[in-house]
Each structure stands twice: as structure tokens, then as C-alpha cells.
Design a protein around this motif. Structure first.
Motif, mmCIF file in Angstrom:
data_model
loop_
_atom_site.group_PDB
_atom_site.id
_atom_site.type_symbol
_atom_site.label_atom_id
_atom_site.label_comp_id
_atom_site.label_asym_id
_atom_site.label_seq_id
_atom_site.Cartn_x
_atom_site.Cartn_y
_atom_site.Cartn_z
ATOM 1 N N ASP A 283 -63.779 -1.873 24.230
ATOM 2 C CA ASP A 283 -63.098 -0.607 23.962
ATOM 3 C C ASP A 283 -62.730 0.084 25.265
ATOM 4 O O ASP A 283 -63.434 -0.027 26.275
ATOM 5 N N TRP A 306 -49.736 -0.242 23.474
ATOM 6 C CA TRP A 306 -50.646 0.143 22.405
ATOM 7 C C TRP A 306 -50.114 1.320 21.598
ATOM 8 O O TRP A 306 -50.834 1.932 20.799
ATOM 9 N N ARG A 368 -51.535 -4.773 16.098
ATOM 10 C CA ARG A 368 -52.311 -3.576 16.398
ATOM 11 C C ARG A 368 -51.790 -2.387 15.586
ATOM 12 O O ARG A 368 -50.654 -2.411 15.107
ATOM 13 N N LEU A 410 -55.571 6.760 18.785
ATOM 14 C CA LEU A 410 -56.513 5.649 18.740
ATOM 15 C C LEU A 410 -55.790 4.416 18.213
ATOM 16 O O LEU A 410 -55.284 4.422 17.098
ATOM 17 N N SER A 411 -55.752 3.389 19.053
ATOM 18 C CA SER A 411 -55.096 2.127 18.680
ATOM 19 C C SER A 411 -56.155 1.052 18.455
ATOM 20 O O SER A 411 -57.171 1.024 19.161
ATOM 21 N N THR A 412 -55.907 0.153 17.498
ATOM 22 C CA THR A 412 -56.865 -0.895 17.144
ATOM 23 C C THR A 412 -56.186 -2.255 17.178
ATOM 24 O O THR A 412 -55.082 -2.430 16.639
ATOM 25 N N TYR A 413 -56.827 -3.217 17.819
ATOM 26 C CA TYR A 413 -56.317 -4.589 17.880
ATOM 27 C C TYR A 413 -56.744 -5.314 16.604
ATOM 28 O O TYR A 413 -57.925 -5.342 16.259
ATOM 29 N N THR A 414 -55.793 -5.880 15.885
ATOM 30 C CA THR A 414 -56.067 -6.460 14.570
ATOM 31 C C THR A 414 -55.890 -7.968 14.514
ATOM 32 O O THR A 414 -56.001 -8.561 13.445
ATOM 33 N N GLN A 421 -60.498 -1.432 20.684
ATOM 34 C CA GLN A 421 -59.741 -0.203 20.451
ATOM 35 C C GLN A 421 -59.415 0.493 21.764
ATOM 36 O O GLN A 421 -60.161 0.386 22.748
ATOM 37 N N ILE A 454 -65.405 4.074 17.704
ATOM 38 C CA ILE A 454 -65.136 2.834 18.441
ATOM 39 C C ILE A 454 -66.404 2.005 18.666
ATOM 40 O O ILE A 454 -66.320 0.809 18.959
#
Length: 508
Positions: A283, A306, A368, A410-414, A421, A454
Motif C-alpha cells: 500500500d 491510478w 484498478r 483511494l485506488s485499488t489494484y484488482t 491500494q 488499506i
């Protein structure tokens, strides 16, 4: 010779040797009633006195055993939050607390005395899960030797908490907030009591199975507040420094990287290392603001990947601020990540010197997601900012962009299950020491909630310090104007109406 008269009966006394006349039945009854009243009063007084003494003994015994104290301090210094009570009630492990001081000395100390009172409340609420031992470090050196690996941090009065192999040390500086004095170099003024924050976070940390590491990125003239560093420590992180230019790799134990107000740009290699770290499940927290240069091309290009496009501007608000237009009052969005703050809607966020963020992922990006966590209000606006910009006025002008603006995302890697994040905040000064310590503000709870989001395995504790003096009330400009109308103009209007009525009646 003058006669002496019996003033009570209004007649001369009886002659010497002469018998006193017998009392009449009415007089005897009156005397009996008087004696009975005196006896009852004496018995009642004795009973009341005995009851007070007995009650005092009982209350003293109960207070000593169960700490049945009533917190009458102005700022509720010893009041414990529901979150702490729930944690203590649910403790399934025993935490040993060793205090390097005699109990009487600890209780009577100016500063540790407050800690002593609070700790007793914890012991009672924990139901036997907290074992407290007071040890004189000078007469029991063998006990102190057990903590030889902590020699650099322990001192007389230290509180050592241990559970299994985990140990934390708390000193007087951990229980109080201070403010440096400009008049006396090297001296600081104690301003607040943060005993609950220190105790609760330490207990949670030693009971935790994991101790993740947070690394503060260095090498670009970064700056970060001590309050945020303390927040990381309270959350259970070990905090370290990391210069990627020198190390050229991210340590394996790293769970979180923090980049705060860099004054120089990242290199491409540094950005690549950070990107690989996030995509592997790590993170990243980035704090920016108008104190950073407007042109950091590598960093800003990476954040755009992001979905967080940081703009070269300054967000202002003439209606919602605490001092002047740049010190804006922000608001939370209804993002799922903010659900932990639902019960704190009466608190406000102070976000000085913020830039705006355009939160949007490119159409070609599918691995993301991004959501806005914090934004300015509808009344906000922004002015273009360059490194040479100097404004004579913050007033809104033609051409200024209109809000609201995103201030934290807040960005999240998927693309994998690890889900690294990236948190971006464009108002770094929101984590300044004075704003983080104010119990009336949402600044510390908001950042604590982000850490919980996170790092869901951590038990992040966020309890604001309690001021030892009167804490200022944060009031927006709009509210100030409303109060002015109510407290100044309205009484003046009533006074004027009274004068008008007075003169009108004189004419009648």
C-alpha cells in the motif's frame, strides 16, 4: 438591698430553705416532651454521624477495590470510549504491565498520577486480563534486567506492556501532547492528555499476531508530522526510513510506503519500484499540497495511472473555513471506505492549503478502481497556481474554477487477489500536530480510518487527546456571521424597540 427577680417566671425567688412548689401536671408533661425531643435529636445526630462514617468507609473500600470514581474534570480526562471498553471486555489474552516505580510514588506524581487513575479503570474493565506490577528499578535491578533489550527506551516511571513475545514501552511523553515554546528554547508546554490513545493502542499492539512495517520515503526533502508518525506506531506499525536512491529496493517486510510533501521529483526507477510494490499487494500513501512544487512530472504521471490527477491550483472557500480562505472545511463522501466514520458526522475536517484532484481512470484501464473519500464544498473555488504565483487577494474572481473538488482518493489494484491500494491526499497539512490533536476535528479519525481500510488486519485506534485547557471551538465563517446576527444585532434590535415603545408611551 435590691431584690433579685426570677426573670423567667416574673416573680421573686423563694426564700432560702423554702421548698419549691411541686410542678403541675402540665409542666411535667412539657418537661417530658422537651427531654424526649432532646433525646431524639441526640440519637438522630449520633445515627447520622455513624451513617456518614460507615458510608465513607464503605465508599472508600469500594473505590480502592473497584475504582468507583466520578470524573468531574472539565474535559472528561478519565472518560473511556466505547471502543476501548469493548476491546477490554473481549480480551482473550493476558497482558502484563510492569511499571518501574513504587505505586505510591506513581500515584502521587504530577503527570503519572493521571495515568494511574486511568490505568485502574482499565484494570477493572478488563476483568483480570491486565496484570499490573509496580517495581522499584533501583532496589529490584534483576527485574529491570529482564528488559535489557529495551534499555534504550526504558527509564524510571516507564510502563512496559508485554504479551507473549510482543513488548511495548510507554513513557510520560507518550501520555501527553506538548507544544514547543518559542520564548524558551528547549522547553515545551504540556497541552493535552492522550492516556487512552497510548494505553489502548499499546494493548492492541502487543496482542496482535503481526507487526507490519511502514517506511517513510526519503531523499526528496520530504516532511511529515510527528502526529502522523505516532498514528502509524499506534496502529501497530514499526516505522522506518527508506531512501530508494540509496537502497534501490523495497524491504521484504514493508507493508506500507508513505511519501509526504516531496520537494523534488521521483526518478523513473523509484516510480517503477513503487509500482511493483503496490501491484504485489503493498500500500502507498501520498500526501501533497500547495507546499510542494507544482511540477513533479514523474510523480504526478504515476498518480494519474491510478486515476488521481493532482492539479496545479489552490482550493479556497470563503464560506467554510476556520481562519481564511485557504483553511477550508472539507467533507466526507458516501464512499464505502468512509463507513467507519458514520458516527462522527458532527465533527469537521480542516484541510489547509489543498490542491484539487481530478479523480478519473482512463478508459483503457481495467485493472484498478478509484473512489473519492474527501472533497471540498459547493461554495469552494480554485485559483491556478504556479511556483511563482503570488495573490493579493483570495476572493473569488471570474475564471476561477467552481467546486466541489476531490481532495483525497483511494485506488485499488484488482488484477490479483493481493489488492494493493494507493491513497492520495492533496491537503498534507491536515495531518499537522495541532489539527490531529484536536478532539473536535475529524482529521485524525479520518486518517485512522484510511489505515484501517488499506490494512484491514490491523486494529487501528484513534482517540483524540483531551485538552488540559479550554479547547477552541472551530466555527465556519457562515456560522460566525449567523452568531453575530443572533448575539449582536438581535439584542440591539430589541433595545431599539424598547426605546421606541418608551418614547411612544410618553407621548400618550
Amino acid at each position: 438591698m435590691k431584690k433579685r427577680w426570677n426573670l423567667r417566671r416574673g416573680r421573686a425567688p423563694e426564700a432560702s430553705g423554702q421548698k419549691r412548689a411541686p410542678l403541675s401536671p402540665e409542666q411535667k408533661a412539657h418537661r417530658r416532651r422537651r427531654l424526649r425531643r432532646v433525646s431524639v435529636s441526640a440519637a438522630g445526630l449520633a445515627f447520622a454521624l455513624a451513617a456518614v462514617i460507615l458510608l465513607n468507609l464503605v465508599c472508600t473500600g469500594l473505590t480502592d477495590r473497584f475504582d468507583l470514581t466520578l470524573d468531574l474534570t472539565a474535559n472528561r480526562l478519565y472518560e473511556i470510549t466505547d471502543d476501548t471498553k469493548a476491546m477490554l471486555a473481549d480480551m482473550d489474552e493476558t497482558v502484563d504491565i510492569t511499571i518501574l516505580a513504587e505505586e505510591d510514588d506513581y500515584r502521587s506524581d504530577t503527570y503519572y498520577g493521571m495515568v494511574y487513575t486511568l490505568l485502574n479503570k482499565y484494570v477493572n474493565l478488563a476483568g483480570g486480563a491486565l496484570n499490573v506490577e509496580y517495581v522499584n528499578p533501583y532496589t529490584n535491578p534483576n527485574v529491570v534486567s529482564r528488559y535489557s533489550d529495551l534499555a534504550a527506551t526504558i527509564q524510571a516511571g516507564s510502563m512496559i506492556l508485554s504479551c507473549g513475545d510482543n513488548t511495548r514501552v510507554l513513557n510520560d511523553s507518550d501520555f501527553y501532547t506538548t507544544e514547543s515554546s518559542s520564548s524558551y528554547s528547549g522547553y515545551a508546554t504540556v497541552t493535552g492528555f492522550q492516556g487512552e490513545q497510548a494505553l489502548t493502542s499499546a494493548i492492541a499492539a502487543v496482542m496482535s499476531d503481526e507487526t507490519p512495517a511502514a517506511y517513510l520515503i526519503q531523499g526528496h526533502n520530504e516532511s511529515i508530522s510527528t502526529s502522523f508518525t505516532s498514528l502509524l506506531t499506534d496502529a501497530g506499525f514499526t516505522v522506518n526510513l527508506l531512501n530508494l536512491t540509496e537502497e534501490q529496493e523495497i524491504p521484504e517486510d514493508a507493508a506500507l510506503l508513505v511519501l509526504s510533501l516531496p520537494q523534488a521529483d521521483l526518478s523513473e526507477d523509484e516510480a517503477d519500484l513503487i509500482d511493483a510494490f503496490v501491484k504485489a499487494g503493498g500500500d502507498l500513501m501520498v500526501f501533497d499540497g500547495t507546499a510542494s512544487p507544482t511540477s513533479l512530472p514523474v510523480l504526478y504521471a504515476y498518480l494519474r495511472e491510478w486515476g488521481a490527477d493532482v492539479q496545479a491550483d489552490m482550493v479556497l472557500d470563503a464560506d467554510y473555513n476556520i481562519d481564511e480562505e485557504p483553511d477550508i472545511l472539507a467533507q466526507l463522501t458516501d464512499a464505502d471506505a468512509n463507513s467507519g466514520l458514520d458516527g462522527k458526522t458532527d465533527m469537521v475536517l480542516v484541510t489547509p492549503n489543498a490542491k484539487s484532484i481530478t479523480a478519473e481512470l482512463a478508459d483503457t484501464v481495467s485493472d484498478r478502481t478509484i473512489e473519492t473519500l474527501m472533497e471540498s464544498r459547493d461554495s469552494s473555488y480554485s485559483k491556478v497556481l504556479t511556483d511563482e504565483t503570488a495573490y493579493d487577494s483570495y476572493a473569488k474572481e471570474d475564471g476561477d474554477a467552481e467546486g466541489p473538488f476531490a481532495l483525497a482518493t483511494l485506488s485499488t489494484y484488482t488484477a490479483n487477489e493481493d489488492g494493493g491500494q494507493v491513497f492520495v491526499c492533496s491537503a498534507a497539512l491536515m495531518m499537522s500536530d495541532d489539527l490531529m490533536s484536536a478532539s473536535s476535528l475529524l482529521n485524525r479519525p479520518f486518517l485512522s480510518n484510511v489505515l484501517s481500510e488499506i490494512q484491514p488486519d490491523l486494529e487501528v485506534v484513534s482517540i483524540a487527546a483531551k485538552s488540559l485547557s479550554a479547547e477552541p471551538l472551530i466555527v465556519s465563517s457562515t456560522t460566525q456571521f449567523t452568531l453575530f446576527l443572533l448575539l449582536a444585532l438581535f439584542p440591539l434590535a430589541l433595545f431599539g424597540a424598547g426605546i421606541a415603545v418608551f418614547f411612544r408611551r410618553r407621548k400618550l
